[in-house]
Design a protein around this motif. Sequence first.
Motif, PDB file in Angstrom:
ATOM      1  N   PRO A 160      -9.809   0.976  -0.431  1.00 26.10           N
ATOM      2  CA  PRO A 160      -9.531  -0.442  -0.690  1.00 26.10           C
ATOM      3  C   PRO A 160      -9.178  -0.729  -2.148  1.00 26.10           C
ATOM      4  CG  PRO A 160     -11.886  -0.079  -0.615  1.00 26.10           C
ATOM      5  CD  PRO A 160     -11.253   1.244  -0.243  1.00 26.10           C
ATOM      6  N   GLY A 161      -8.541  -1.869  -2.356  1.00 24.06           N
ATOM      7  CA  GLY A 161      -8.188  -2.300  -3.699  1.00 24.06           C
ATOM      8  C   GLY A 161      -6.725  -2.656  -3.798  1.00 24.06           C
ATOM      9  N   LEU A 162      -5.907  -1.668  -4.154  1.00 29.62           N
ATOM     10  CA  LEU A 162      -4.484  -1.905  -4.362  1.00 29.62           C
ATOM     11  C   LEU A 162      -3.812  -2.454  -3.107  1.00 29.62           C
ATOM     12  CD1 LEU A 162      -2.111  -1.664  -6.342  1.00 29.62           C
ATOM     13  CD2 LEU A 162      -1.801   0.702  -5.550  1.00 29.62           C
ATOM     14  N   VAL A 163      -4.273  -2.006  -1.934  1.00 29.11           N
ATOM     15  CA  VAL A 163      -3.645  -2.486  -0.701  1.00 29.11           C
ATOM     16  C   VAL A 163      -3.803  -3.998  -0.531  1.00 29.11           C
ATOM     17  CG1 VAL A 163      -3.770  -0.309   0.550  1.00 29.11           C
ATOM     18  CG2 VAL A 163      -5.708  -1.880   0.613  1.00 29.11           C
ATOM     19  N   SER A 164      -4.858  -4.581  -1.088  1.00 28.52           N
ATOM     20  CA  SER A 164      -5.034  -6.033  -0.999  1.00 28.52           C
ATOM     21  C   SER A 164      -3.922  -6.763  -1.756  1.00 28.52           C
ATOM     22  CB  SER A 164      -6.404  -6.439  -1.553  1.00 28.52           C
ATOM     23  OG  SER A 164      -7.447  -5.905  -0.765  1.00 28.52           O
ATOM     24  N   HIS A 165      -3.477  -6.166  -2.859  1.00 28.88           N
ATOM     25  CA  HIS A 165      -2.354  -6.744  -3.594  1.00 28.88           C
ATOM     26  C   HIS A 165      -1.053  -6.549  -2.820  1.00 28.88           C
ATOM     27  CE1 HIS A 165      -4.932  -7.281  -7.135  1.00 28.88           C
ATOM     28  NE2 HIS A 165      -5.410  -6.081  -6.858  1.00 28.88           N
ATOM     29  N   PHE A 166      -0.928  -5.410  -2.124  1.00 30.76           N
ATOM     30  CA  PHE A 166       0.258  -5.171  -1.305  1.00 30.76           C
ATOM     31  C   PHE A 166       0.376  -6.210  -0.197  1.00 30.76           C
ATOM     32  CE2 PHE A 166       0.294  -0.299  -2.190  1.00 30.76           C
ATOM     33  CZ  PHE A 166       0.809  -0.551  -3.454  1.00 30.76           C
ATOM     34  N   VAL A 167      -0.760  -6.632   0.382  1.00 26.83           N
ATOM     35  CA  VAL A 167      -0.739  -7.658   1.425  1.00 26.83           C
ATOM     36  C   VAL A 167      -0.151  -8.955   0.881  1.00 26.83           C
ATOM     37  CG1 VAL A 167      -2.162  -9.120   2.910  1.00 26.83           C
ATOM     38  CG2 VAL A 167      -2.632  -6.667   2.765  1.00 26.83           C
ATOM     39  N   LEU A 172       4.512 -12.774   0.476  1.00 27.04           N
ATOM     40  CA  LEU A 172       5.560 -13.444  -0.300  1.00 27.04           C
ATOM     41  C   LEU A 172       6.949 -13.029   0.183  1.00 27.04           C
ATOM     42  CD1 LEU A 172       4.128 -13.262  -3.940  1.00 27.04           C
ATOM     43  CD2 LEU A 172       4.172 -15.228  -2.401  1.00 27.04           C
ATOM     44  N   THR A 173       7.094 -11.747   0.540  1.00 24.80           N
ATOM     45  CA  THR A 173       8.380 -11.286   1.068  1.00 24.80           C
ATOM     46  C   THR A 173       8.708 -12.003   2.373  1.00 24.80           C
ATOM     47  OG1 THR A 173       8.115  -9.114   0.038  1.00 24.80           O
ATOM     48  CG2 THR A 173       9.656  -9.269   1.889  1.00 24.80           C
ATOM     49  N   LEU A 174       7.721 -12.103   3.267  1.00 22.02           N
ATOM     50  CA  LEU A 174       7.937 -12.816   4.529  1.00 22.02           C
ATOM     51  C   LEU A 174       8.241 -14.291   4.289  1.00 22.02           C
ATOM     52  CD1 LEU A 174       5.095 -11.292   6.755  1.00 22.02           C
ATOM     53  CD2 LEU A 174       7.555 -10.926   6.991  1.00 22.02           C
ATOM     54  N   LYS A 175       7.544 -14.887   3.347  1.00 20.76           N
ATOM     55  CA  LYS A 175       7.760 -16.302   3.044  1.00 20.76           C
ATOM     56  C   LYS A 175       9.221 -16.576   2.701  1.00 20.76           C
ATOM     57  CE  LYS A 175       6.787 -19.791  -0.502  1.00 20.76           C
ATOM     58  NZ  LYS A 175       5.979 -20.165  -1.683  1.00 20.76           N
ATOM     59  N   HIS A 176       9.772 -15.754   1.826  1.00 19.59           N
ATOM     60  CA  HIS A 176      11.141 -15.996   1.365  1.00 19.59           C
ATOM     61  C   HIS A 176      12.177 -15.498   2.370  1.00 19.59           C
ATOM     62  CE1 HIS A 176       9.814 -17.484  -2.511  1.00 19.59           C
ATOM     63  NE2 HIS A 176       9.002 -16.453  -2.621  1.00 19.59           N
ATOM     64  N   ILE A 207      -2.914  -1.219   8.295  1.00 20.45           N
ATOM     65  CA  ILE A 207      -2.587  -0.193   7.305  1.00 20.45           C
ATOM     66  C   ILE A 207      -2.921   1.161   7.904  1.00 20.45           C
ATOM     67  CG2 ILE A 207      -3.129   0.760   5.040  1.00 20.45           C
ATOM     68  CD1 ILE A 207      -3.651  -2.061   4.080  1.00 20.45           C
ATOM     69  N   ALA A 208      -1.914   2.019   8.017  1.00 25.27           N
ATOM     70  CA  ALA A 208      -2.116   3.353   8.580  1.00 25.27           C
ATOM     71  C   ALA A 208      -1.852   4.400   7.515  1.00 25.27           C
ATOM     72  CB  ALA A 208      -1.187   3.573   9.773  1.00 25.27           C
ATOM     73  N   GLU A 209      -2.725   5.377   7.430  1.00 25.44           N
ATOM     74  CA  GLU A 209      -2.563   6.479   6.486  1.00 25.44           C
ATOM     75  C   GLU A 209      -2.274   7.761   7.263  1.00 25.44           C
ATOM     76  OE1 GLU A 209      -6.101   6.824   4.225  1.00 25.44           O
ATOM     77  OE2 GLU A 209      -6.069   4.763   3.505  1.00 25.44           O
ATOM     78  N   ARG A 210      -1.299   8.496   6.818  1.00 28.89           N
ATOM     79  CA  ARG A 210      -1.037   9.817   7.405  1.00 28.89           C
ATOM     80  C   ARG A 210      -0.779  10.810   6.289  1.00 28.89           C
ATOM     81  NH1 ARG A 210      -0.028  12.475  12.039  1.00 28.89           N
ATOM     82  NH2 ARG A 210       1.422  14.210  11.982  1.00 28.89           N
ATOM     83  N   ASP A 211      -1.588  11.846   6.261  1.00 27.77           N
ATOM     84  CA  ASP A 211      -1.472  12.874   5.227  1.00 27.77           C
ATOM     85  C   ASP A 211      -0.529  13.962   5.720  1.00 27.77           C
ATOM     86  OD1 ASP A 211      -1.752  14.703   3.263  1.00 27.77           O
ATOM     87  OD2 ASP A 211      -3.911  14.954   3.440  1.00 27.77           O
ATOM     88  N   ILE A 301     -10.287  -8.394   3.708  1.00 32.08           N
ATOM     89  CA  ILE A 301      -8.995  -9.060   3.885  1.00 32.08           C
ATOM     90  C   ILE A 301      -9.068 -10.072   5.017  1.00 32.08           C
ATOM     91  CG2 ILE A 301      -6.610  -8.663   4.647  1.00 32.08           C
ATOM     92  CD1 ILE A 301      -6.530  -6.193   2.918  1.00 32.08           C
ATOM     93  N   ALA A 302      -9.727  -9.707   6.121  1.00 35.68           N
ATOM     94  CA  ALA A 302      -9.898 -10.664   7.211  1.00 35.68           C
ATOM     95  C   ALA A 302     -10.672 -11.894   6.735  1.00 35.68           C
ATOM     96  CB  ALA A 302     -10.612  -9.998   8.383  1.00 35.68           C
ATOM     97  N   ASP A 303     -11.657 -11.682   5.882  1.00 38.34           N
ATOM     98  CA  ASP A 303     -12.438 -12.785   5.335  1.00 38.34           C
ATOM     99  C   ASP A 303     -11.593 -13.645   4.389  1.00 38.34           C
ATOM    100  OD1 ASP A 303     -14.548 -14.431   4.546  1.00 38.34           O
ATOM    101  OD2 ASP A 303     -15.310 -12.992   3.079  1.00 38.34           O
TER     102      ASP A 303
END
Length: 336
Positions: A160-167, A172-176, A207-211, A301-303
Amino acid sequence: MSHKVYVDFPGRMVMIGFGSIGQGVLPLILRHVGIPASRIVIVTADEAGRAEAEQMGVRFIVEPLVRENYRRVLDGLLGRGDFLVNLSVDVSSVALIKHCWERGAMYIDTCIEPWAGGYTDPTVPPGRRTNYALREDALSLRTDLTAKNPTALIAHGANPGLVSHFVKEALLTLKHDIGVQLDKPDPATREEWASLARALNVKVIHIAERDTQVSNRPKEVGEFVNTWSVDGFVGEGCQPAELGWGSHERNFPRDARRHDFGCGSAIYLNQPGAATRVRTWTPKAGSIHGFLITHNESISIADYYTVREHGDVVYRPLYTIPRPPNPTRTPNPCSA
């Protein structure tokens, strides 16, 4: 080669834990934070990483932190204006935050940890061994009396962390792109962000992670292979599976439970995340199966994007973070 220094830090820095994450982040700190190696000290449970620390000129102390000794070990290392970077496992985040506040030091971690055994203690009900419960315990420290204490930033790494900023960037991308709320400025408060997500009709944040890394050394029988924190991942995999529960959901899982305390943003299943398969998708791999490994941001994020009217929840997105195994590296049922 010179690197950009983003901030000069005049205090001391204490790193708790020096596993794969610690060994990866220390060079970045020395590269991008204005602090000499002489003002950094590492306190860790074993010898792993000693050579790397000594090569960079950083003091290295081997002493596992437990309930009985953490104050004694940290006394003299932390003071007003200093910074504790917690990258450990099995050391209580809440205990370290309180200790930092007593000393006037700042704090950051990537995961809210209990003391050793907290994830799997059979005497503790499953609902109290969840990341939801750990988060509620940490947030309970935030009161009017502690409002002026030094900053304590919890669960803020890459994920967690950076992904919250990605959301937020995605919203904002969807908004515009879609043309929603164009007459309004970009959100600046929690309530405005939640309002935007609701206006966009966002139902699922996934969010899905695949290594895809492949080792040139075959995995041995009985060996667990992972590309970041093995101890951290084993702990998460043993916790109950968790997910943020959306307000639009009508089919409640048969083995799921709600919490009777806290914000109510998540549910948990009566089975570990490493035993819970879910459908997921990544751009390169396409549609695949993953495992519902609990993570702090599936709750936070849900909260954060919950909308309430007259005390009732009228909007909340569902949040999941599946982690597919990497079959080219390990057949074990979980991999980051």
